[in-house]
Design an enzyme around this catalytic site. Sequence first.
Site, short mmCIF file in Angstrom:
data_model
loop_
_atom_site.label_atom_id
_atom_site.label_comp_id
_atom_site.label_asym_id
_atom_site.label_seq_id
_atom_site.Cartn_x
_atom_site.Cartn_y
_atom_site.Cartn_z
N ASP A 223 3.22 5.10 -14.06
CA ASP A 223 1.97 4.90 -13.32
C ASP A 223 1.04 3.99 -14.14
O ASP A 223 0.58 4.38 -15.22
CB ASP A 223 1.32 6.28 -13.08
CG ASP A 223 0.22 6.25 -12.04
OD1 ASP A 223 -0.27 5.16 -11.73
OD2 ASP A 223 -0.14 7.33 -11.55
N HIS A 315 3.39 3.72 -0.81
CA HIS A 315 2.12 3.68 -1.55
C HIS A 315 1.82 2.28 -2.10
O HIS A 315 0.72 1.75 -1.91
CB HIS A 315 2.17 4.69 -2.70
CG HIS A 315 0.93 4.74 -3.54
ND1 HIS A 315 -0.23 5.35 -3.12
CD2 HIS A 315 0.66 4.23 -4.78
CE1 HIS A 315 -1.15 5.24 -4.07
NE2 HIS A 315 -0.64 4.55 -5.08
#
Length: 406
Positions: A223, A315
């Site tokens: 991330d 996403h």
Amino acid sequence: MSADGSSLGRRALLLGGAAAAVGGGTAAVLAARSGSPEPGPVAAPPGGAESVAFHGAHQPGVDTHPAQAHSVFVGLDLRPGAGTPDVRRLMRLLSDDAARLMAGRAPLAAQDPELPALPSRLTVTFGFGPGLFDAIGRPTDCPEVIRNLPGFATDRLDPRWSGGDLLLQVCSDDPVPLSYAVRRLVRDARSIATVRWSQRGFNQARGSEAPGTTPRNLFGQRDGTANPAAGSPELAEVVWVRDGPSWLAGGSMLVLRRIRMDLDTWDDFGRAGKEMAMARRLDDGAPVTGGTEFDEVDTRMVDGRGMPIVATGAHVVLATHRHPTERMLRRAFSYDDGPNADGTPDAGLLFAAYQADAATAFVPVQARLAESDVMNLWVTHVGSAAFVVPPGCADGEFVGQALLGA
Ligand code: HEM
């Protein structure tokens, strides 16, 4: 044998020489008593003494890279009746505390030099919420997006994790100096402000992976891959305010969201589906369309039957900026407050996004995510706070001085 084969071993021996000069007597006595050989030398921890400068054009803790392993975000409310002189006094005191703590020293009048001595890249970052602008009689100086961040259909916000007049973002690679810094800062703020909420986050321990490796969140994903590179002109352009009132030049805007992750259902979901939800692979963060971690997802690629490989609701597809002003720096930390009474995890992400203007960056991106992000199956936004991040200050000045007056 040492991890690196030789150099750590040699270093340990060299450091051990110094240690022996100080502590050798005690070690020898202990060794003689126990009948065992003298204990071997212990290498000094390399990261503890590392410090980040507090003073400068920008506040620390924004482009400080990599993000530290531990963070505490504290939302404070000014006490009723607090006005400009109080806020000015508070920021002068807290800025002085922050400069000392980040340099590995105790705040003025504190008598605990051991606890802050190894700051481990400690940073203290201040944010101003709408209530602070009201308290100093300058309500219209608070940007509209900070005063009224729009709501989103998927929000399930709890006031317990939302709002605040003054933010302290305190980060360090070591939770001990971090704990000390938070308690001293809050103690010095107590006469003027009360604690509204406090949230604790973490990343992987420093040194657990090779330097430069993108951290994993609690879904197991890498991330932060698409963030602007540390120290790059792109990062400066994305994060720091250039067009705006002079008191804000060199500052930024922070949106902090507490995002709960439903880890039970995530754990039980198939691996292929998890990767399609993100359009990136779990192991190395590379696009599901091929390549390596820092390649972009190819949304036009089709499979053998001519069907698109990447889902329109993935996403990354929705989060990717569609205009340069939508870019942001994500500096997220995981949180895990232990299991709930029913055994389900109380865990997720403290999503912290820095940008020059949250109205053109966070808001449109989150609007797209709220509408159709597949990840909404597993994530719920339960807290929200937005702050103006004033520019940094020079030695002898304090954060917010251009707004509050000297
Ligand atoms: C728990 C919630 C979230 C999780 C687990 C998550 C996870 C991820 C992951 C794994 C990536 C791909 C790797 C990367 O580039 O970092 C990513 C990309 C990204 N996310 Fe999120 N994210 C979350 C919430 C958000 C929110 C709330 C926003 C903003 C409103 C956001 C904005 C972005 C952006 C801008 C990218 C980069 C897209 C690109 O240009 O490739 N994310 N996210």
